[in-house]
Design an enzyme around this catalytic site. Structure first.
Site, PDB file in Angstrom:
ATOM      1  N   GLU A 109       4.244   5.012   4.622  1.00  0.00           N
ATOM      2  CA  GLU A 109       4.083   6.234   5.305  1.00  0.00           C
ATOM      3  C   GLU A 109       4.863   7.339   5.402  1.00  0.00           C
ATOM      4  O   GLU A 109       5.723   7.079   6.553  1.00  0.00           O
ATOM      5  CB  GLU A 109       2.689   5.939   5.870  1.00  0.00           C
ATOM      6  CG  GLU A 109       1.991   6.830   6.539  1.00  0.00           C
ATOM      7  CD  GLU A 109       1.646   7.906   5.050  1.00  0.00           C
ATOM      8  OE1 GLU A 109       1.945   9.203   5.084  1.00  0.00           O
ATOM      9  OE2 GLU A 109       0.989   7.532   5.033  1.00  0.00           O
TER      10      GLU A 109
ATOM     11  N   ASP B 146      -2.244  12.119  -2.753  1.00  0.00           N
ATOM     12  CA  ASP B 146      -2.067  13.680  -3.278  1.00  0.00           C
ATOM     13  C   ASP B 146      -2.217  13.955  -4.368  1.00  0.00           C
ATOM     14  O   ASP B 146      -2.175  13.262  -4.944  1.00  0.00           O
ATOM     15  CB  ASP B 146      -0.963  14.344  -1.990  1.00  0.00           C
ATOM     16  CG  ASP B 146      -0.998  15.437  -2.402  1.00  0.00           C
ATOM     17  OD1 ASP B 146      -1.514  16.395  -3.483  1.00  0.00           O
ATOM     18  OD2 ASP B 146       0.052  16.024  -1.578  1.00  0.00           O
TER      19      ASP B 146
ATOM     20  N   GLU C  75       0.990  -1.240  -0.074  1.00  0.00           N
ATOM     21  CA  GLU C  75      -0.137   0.236  -0.334  1.00  0.00           C
ATOM     22  C   GLU C  75       1.057   1.473  -0.077  1.00  0.00           C
ATOM     23  O   GLU C  75       2.153   1.177   0.924  1.00  0.00           O
ATOM     24  CB  GLU C  75      -1.009  -0.495   1.144  1.00  0.00           C
ATOM     25  CG  GLU C  75      -1.927   1.773   1.202  1.00  0.00           C
ATOM     26  CD  GLU C  75      -2.973   1.039   2.032  1.00  0.00           C
ATOM     27  OE1 GLU C  75      -3.731   2.176   1.990  1.00  0.00           O
ATOM     28  OE2 GLU C  75      -3.872   0.329   2.809  1.00  0.00           O
TER      29      GLU C  75
ATOM     30  N   ASP D 278     -11.122  11.469  -4.990  1.00  0.00           N
ATOM     31  CA  ASP D 278     -12.005  12.485  -5.184  1.00  0.00           C
ATOM     32  C   ASP D 278     -11.223  13.563  -5.919  1.00  0.00           C
ATOM     33  O   ASP D 278     -12.359  13.933  -5.836  1.00  0.00           O
ATOM     34  CB  ASP D 278     -12.782  12.366  -3.435  1.00  0.00           C
ATOM     35  CG  ASP D 278     -10.780  13.499  -3.721  1.00  0.00           C
ATOM     36  OD1 ASP D 278     -10.227  12.514  -2.676  1.00  0.00           O
ATOM     37  OD2 ASP D 278     -10.974  14.733  -3.137  1.00  0.00           O
TER      38      ASP D 278
ATOM     39  N   TYR E 172      -9.187  10.074   4.902  1.00  0.00           N
ATOM     40  CA  TYR E 172      -9.042  10.384   4.147  1.00  0.00           C
ATOM     41  C   TYR E 172     -10.819  10.472   2.581  1.00  0.00           C
ATOM     42  O   TYR E 172     -11.336  11.475   2.259  1.00  0.00           O
ATOM     43  CB  TYR E 172      -7.699  10.667   2.922  1.00  0.00           C
ATOM     44  CG  TYR E 172      -6.786  10.931   3.748  1.00  0.00           C
ATOM     45  CD1 TYR E 172      -6.632  12.191   4.191  1.00  0.00           C
ATOM     46  CD2 TYR E 172      -5.984   9.646   4.306  1.00  0.00           C
ATOM     47  CE1 TYR E 172      -5.376  12.794   4.564  1.00  0.00           C
ATOM     48  CE2 TYR E 172      -5.085  10.146   4.896  1.00  0.00           C
ATOM     49  CZ  TYR E 172      -4.898  11.672   5.181  1.00  0.00           C
ATOM     50  OH  TYR E 172      -3.431  12.292   5.632  1.00  0.00           O
ATOM     51  N   GLU E 173     -11.555   8.979   2.706  1.00  0.00           N
ATOM     52  CA  GLU E 173     -12.287   8.738   2.120  1.00  0.00           C
ATOM     53  C   GLU E 173     -13.352   9.450   2.565  1.00  0.00           C
ATOM     54  O   GLU E 173     -14.528  10.133   2.199  1.00  0.00           O
ATOM     55  CB  GLU E 173     -12.642   7.701   2.239  1.00  0.00           C
ATOM     56  CG  GLU E 173     -13.894   6.575   1.199  1.00  0.00           C
ATOM     57  CD  GLU E 173     -14.004   5.126   1.516  1.00  0.00           C
ATOM     58  OE1 GLU E 173     -14.694   4.728   0.284  1.00  0.00           O
ATOM     59  OE2 GLU E 173     -13.022   4.389   1.940  1.00  0.00           O
TER      60      GLU E 173
ATOM     61  N   THR F 189     -11.566   5.008   4.970  1.00  0.00           N
ATOM     62  CA  THR F 189     -10.207   5.620   5.313  1.00  0.00           C
ATOM     63  C   THR F 189     -10.572   6.998   5.771  1.00  0.00           C
ATOM     64  O   THR F 189     -11.551   7.649   5.689  1.00  0.00           O
ATOM     65  CB  THR F 189      -9.678   5.303   4.224  1.00  0.00           C
ATOM     66  OG1 THR F 189      -9.505   6.315   3.512  1.00  0.00           O
ATOM     67  CG2 THR F 189      -9.467   4.210   4.207  1.00  0.00           C
TER      68      THR F 189
END
Length: 227
Positions: A81, A130, A56, A166, A206-207, A204
């Site tokens: 990350e 991002d 991921e 998104d 951010y979702e 998540t």
């Protein structure tokens, strides 16, 4: 062919957050090393007990990565990350839920990809990367021809690249780059497939933010073409 060429690629944006308290600093300094991925010895043969290895890119706070690991105990999950807060959060969850099949890297994911042998991974997940919305920053977007070539090299035949975004402009950029690259098949039969998750993983951070702000997430699955 093994492409072990350890190096540090340039990583745009803020990498490390400031100290977030003694407890979190202790997690990062004392517990994180137990789960840290060593890119100096990236060899899938050392993980023979796992059926597959998946990666991921930018796991955020780790909701998806934890879910995957718990639901697929026979797979090994690598997560990259660079933000310390995200690393601390997932390490806390790994300890709490006693997850044993996750390895974490706290720097640029390209360093992982560049040091993996070819055809090592069965899947790569990139959820809400991002979008770098300013035109002058578009070159910083992760999905580009160079990185798609690297991804293609480390994916097994039939391996999958799974993305979510998104951001409409980044969506167009992703589709254009993948189309030009010509090494992946887009698994989409109808327009509605844009909005359906390939599997029902939990939302998540951010979702949730995207949905709250009125932006509808889009989910994309690409499969490596066997040439």
């Amino acid at each position: 062919m093994n492409r072990n060429i350890i190096r540090t690629e340039k990583l745009h944006g803020r990498k490390k957050s400031r100290s977030s308290g003694q407890k979190n600093d202790q997690i990062y300094e004392e517990i994180f090393p137990k789960y840290k991925l060593d890119i100096n010895s990236l060899n899938p043969n050392q993980y023979n007990e796992y059926n597959d290895i998946e990666l991921e890119v930018g796991f955020g706070y780790g909701e998806h990565l934890i879910w995957q690991a718990l639901n697929n105990p026979n797979k090994l999950f690598l997560g990259a990350e660079p933000f310390r807060s995200g690393v601390i959060n997932i390490i806390s969850e790994i300890e709490k839920q006693k997850v044993s099949n996750i390895k974490i890297y706290d720097d640029n994911v390209i360093n992982i990809i560049d040091n993996l042998p070819n055809e090592s991974l069965s899947s790569i997940f990139i959820l809400f990367p991002d979008p770098w919305p300013k035109k002058k920053h578009h070159k910083r977007r992760f999905i580009n021809q160079n990185n798609l070539n690297k991804i293609n090299s480390v994916l097994k035949n039939g391996g999958r690249l799974i993305l979510a975004t998104d951001h409409k402009d980044y969506l167009h950029s992703i589709l254009l780059n993948v189309s030009k690259n010509n090494q992946f098949e887009w698994l989409c039969e109808k327009t509605e497939d844009f909005y359906i998750k390939p599997y029902q993983f939990p939302e998540t951070k951010y979702e949730r933010k995207a949905i709250k702000d009125g932006r509808r997430p889009v989910y994309l699955t690409f499969e490596k073409i066997n040439l």
